[in-house]
Scaffold this motif. Structure first.
Motif, PDB file in Angstrom:
ATOM      1  N   ASN A  19     -22.704 -12.492  51.511  1.00 23.84           N
ATOM      2  CA  ASN A  19     -21.904 -10.926  50.777  1.00 23.84           C
ATOM      3  C   ASN A  19     -21.206 -12.321  49.733  1.00 23.84           C
ATOM      4  O   ASN A  19     -19.744 -12.945  49.359  1.00 23.84           O
ATOM      5  N   LEU A  20     -21.865 -13.484  48.816  1.00 23.04           N
ATOM      6  CA  LEU A  20     -21.673 -14.182  47.961  1.00 23.04           C
ATOM      7  C   LEU A  20     -20.935 -13.936  46.102  1.00 23.04           C
ATOM      8  O   LEU A  20     -21.270 -12.990  45.814  1.00 23.04           O
ATOM      9  N   THR A  21     -19.993 -14.054  46.557  1.00 26.04           N
ATOM     10  CA  THR A  21     -18.995 -13.857  44.692  1.00 26.04           C
ATOM     11  C   THR A  21     -18.186 -14.947  44.741  1.00 26.04           C
ATOM     12  O   THR A  21     -17.691 -16.011  45.316  1.00 26.04           O
ATOM     13  N   LYS A  22     -18.561 -15.208  43.463  1.00 22.97           N
ATOM     14  CA  LYS A  22     -17.574 -16.362  42.252  1.00 22.97           C
ATOM     15  C   LYS A  22     -17.968 -15.492  40.913  1.00 22.97           C
ATOM     16  O   LYS A  22     -17.162 -14.977  40.453  1.00 22.97           O
ATOM     17  N   ASP A  32     -20.774 -10.193  45.292  1.00 23.26           N
ATOM     18  CA  ASP A  32     -20.664  -9.491  47.284  1.00 23.26           C
ATOM     19  C   ASP A  32     -22.447  -9.769  47.123  1.00 23.26           C
ATOM     20  O   ASP A  32     -22.956  -8.517  47.619  1.00 23.26           O
ATOM     21  N   ASP A  66     -17.437 -23.600  44.481  1.00 22.84           N
ATOM     22  CA  ASP A  66     -16.274 -22.958  44.706  1.00 22.84           C
ATOM     23  C   ASP A  66     -16.634 -21.405  44.637  1.00 22.84           C
ATOM     24  O   ASP A  66     -16.843 -20.849  43.454  1.00 22.84           O
ATOM     25  N   TYR A  67     -17.632 -21.315  45.994  1.00 20.52           N
ATOM     26  CA  TYR A  67     -17.581 -19.640  46.198  1.00 20.52           C
ATOM     27  C   TYR A  67     -17.742 -18.767  47.071  1.00 20.52           C
ATOM     28  O   TYR A  67     -16.571 -20.107  47.755  1.00 20.52           O
ATOM     29  N   SER A  68     -17.406 -17.547  47.498  1.00 21.41           N
ATOM     30  CA  SER A  68     -16.783 -17.371  48.674  1.00 21.41           C
ATOM     31  C   SER A  68     -18.821 -17.119  49.403  1.00 21.41           C
ATOM     32  O   SER A  68     -18.887 -15.646  48.710  1.00 21.41           O
ATOM     33  N   GLY A  69     -18.248 -16.559  50.651  1.00 23.96           N
ATOM     34  CA  GLY A  69     -19.589 -15.950  51.164  1.00 23.96           C
ATOM     35  C   GLY A  69     -20.801 -16.930  51.937  1.00 23.96           C
ATOM     36  O   GLY A  69     -20.319 -18.365  51.542  1.00 23.96           O
ATOM     37  N   LYS A  70     -22.279 -16.602  52.599  1.00 24.05           N
ATOM     38  CA  LYS A  70     -22.692 -17.487  53.228  1.00 24.05           C
ATOM     39  C   LYS A  70     -24.182 -18.164  52.119  1.00 24.05           C
ATOM     40  O   LYS A  70     -24.844 -16.725  51.914  1.00 24.05           O
ATOM     41  N   GLU A  77     -26.378 -25.331  55.111  1.00 28.55           N
ATOM     42  CA  GLU A  77     -25.762 -24.626  53.918  1.00 28.55           C
ATOM     43  C   GLU A  77     -25.791 -25.840  52.820  1.00 28.55           C
ATOM     44  O   GLU A  77     -25.915 -26.063  53.104  1.00 28.55           O
TER      45      GLU A  77
END
Ligand SMILES: Nc1ncnc2c1ncn2[C@@H]1O[C@H](COP(=O)(O)OP(=O)(O)OP(=O)(O)O)[C@@H](O)[C@H]1O
Length: 242
Positions: A19-22, A32, A66-70, A77
């Motif tokens: 679910n990577l979103t930048k 996503d 600065d991104y969201s997701g794992k 990480e």
């Protein structure tokens, strides 16, 4: 250096993205995105201009945070421990113009314990580059070749190559690709973006197509050729026809 010790080695993926979103301001560069990479592959990251290739590679390298997701590499990480596993060829040079290859090699030797100085100097010679020529006097293609020598002289687990032969003349491209093939750690994986698909597709075993920050195709290259009956270059031109 702390590496992940949880779970069996078999369970741990080389790269796992969930679910990577930048976003850059309010524009999504990656949306996503889910992706897994196993060790021992050469993977082509293909997509039109602005589709998010460089952004994805920069996130894996740790340049963009600065991104969201794992996002994990070997279960870790992104951070100092993963930087040690990754050898990154950026899409532009980051060396001081007054330096020569020997100066940069000395820095790499201090910075990366997996850097093989002898291998790098041999590769420079094979590519016809001088160890003492100042960076500022090198052509774009010469600088690209030099950066590639540095990156391929590390014994890394993940090689992230952002358009590695874009500035190299057509006659030298095959030689460079063979240099990549004969110099990477085969237990690792190469993840490479390129627009020169017809030149490069022979070395890929897997490709993924990125469109507006989303993966629209990911498959084994032989499956694609069998199913589609065409080269990756032809398929790309059809999928992304303007
Ligand atoms: N520093 C930045 N600030 C704002 N927007 C950016 C920045 N870097 C990239 N973008 C935007 O993010 C999107 C993805 O860009 P990215 O550079 O990752 O694409 P790319 O697939 O590597 O493109 P190319 O093939 O042209 O190199 C584009 O819409 C781009 O305009």
């Amino acid at each position: 250096m702390q590496h992940n010790t949880q779970g069996s080695a078999k369970d741990v993926k080389l790269v796992e993205i969930q679910n990577l979103t930048k976003h850059y301001k309010n524009k999504a560069a990656l949306l996503d995105l889910n992706l897994t990479l196993e060790p021992g592959h050469i993977v082509g990251l293909l997509g039109p201009n602005g589709s998010g290739k460089t952004t994805l590679l920069k996130i894996l390298t740790g340049v963009i945070r600065d991104y969201s997701g794992k996002v994990t590499i070997q279960g870790n990480e992104i951070g100092p421990s993963t930087k040690a596993l990754v050898s990154y060829l950026p899409d532009s040079s980051y060396f001081s113009p007054w330096m020569c290859p020997l100066d940069v090699i000395s820095l790499f030797k201090d910075f990366y314990s997996d850097f093989d100085e002898k291998k790098c100097i041999e590769m420079l010679g094979r590519l016809g580059l001088s160890e003492k020529q100042k960076i500022k006097t090198m052509s774009k293609g010469m600088l690209e070749k030099f950066q590639l020598c540095l990156v391929m002289s590390r014994n890394a687990l993940l090689y992230l190559l952002d358009e590695p032969i874009g500035g190299v003349d057509p006659a030298a491209r095959d030689f460079i690709l063979d240099t990549i093939l004969s110099n990477y750690n085969e237990a690792g994986t190469i993840f490479m973006s390129t627009h020169l698909i017809s030149n490069v597709e022979r070395i890929f075993d897997t490709v993924m197509f990125l469109k507006e920050g989303e993966i629209v195709l990911q498959d084994d290259i032989d499956n694609i050729r069998l199913k589609e009956g065409k080269s990756i270059d032809q398929l790309f031109r059809e999928v992304f026809k303007c």
